[in-house]
Design a protein around this motif. Structure first.
Motif, short mmCIF file in Angstrom:
data_model
loop_
_atom_site.label_atom_id
_atom_site.label_comp_id
_atom_site.label_asym_id
_atom_site.label_seq_id
_atom_site.Cartn_x
_atom_site.Cartn_y
_atom_site.Cartn_z
N VAL A 1 -9.46 36.96 21.49
CA VAL A 1 -9.77 36.61 22.88
C VAL A 1 -10.19 37.87 23.92
N TRP B 1 -18.73 40.05 22.96
CA TRP B 1 -18.70 38.51 22.75
C TRP B 1 -20.03 38.05 22.50
N MET C 1 -14.09 31.95 21.28
CA MET C 1 -12.94 32.34 21.12
C MET C 1 -12.61 31.85 19.52
#
Length: 141
Positions: free
Chosen positions: A72, A119, A1
């Protein structure tokens, strides 16, 4: 993050900025109940960026500023209460670090939600579900 703290040069020392970054990371981790999570901790990365005095603005005016931006997953800050807690406490941390050189009106905090499945950690693309599972699994390991 990724966490980014952007500050007008001269608001805080570089050593105090390092402490501020650590405080913001701990705040994020603690309000989500994942302090010291073995999966998350090394993956909360960040930087502190200092912008030359006279090159930061609010509206059309030169102003000293502090900005905290987090990237995030969309499941982060799942309630308004978590958002409120984070913003209030992060603002307090910035003001303490600036030692009277800023007001609340000069501090901005936001979170950018990333695209599910994008991610990239250690060469693997995680979906939100996979990321949540990795965080939970490492908490019980």
């Amino acid at each position: 993050m990724p966490f980014q703290i952007i500050l007008t040069e001269g608001l805080v020392t570089k050593s105090r900025a390092l402490l501020l970054h650590a405080e913001i990371v701990e705040l994020f981790m603690s309000i989500h109940g994942i302090s010291n999570n073995p999966f998350m901790l090394p993956n909360v990365i960040g930087e502190v960026v200092f912008i030359d005095h006279g090159q930061t603005f609010s509206g059309k005016e030169v102003r000293d500023i502090a900005v905290i931006e987090l990237k995030v997953p969309s499941f982060t800050f799942g309630t308004q209460d978590l958002k409120n807690q984070f913003i209030e406490r992060a603002t307090e941390s910035v003001l303490a670090a600036a030692e009277g050189k800023l007001t609340k009106q000069q501090v901005w905090i936001n979170a950018v939600y990333t695209v599910d499945g994008f991610w990239g950690i250690a060469g693997k693309a995680y979906t939100n579900a996979e990321l949540g599972h990795a965080i939970q699994s490492s908490a019980h390991a």
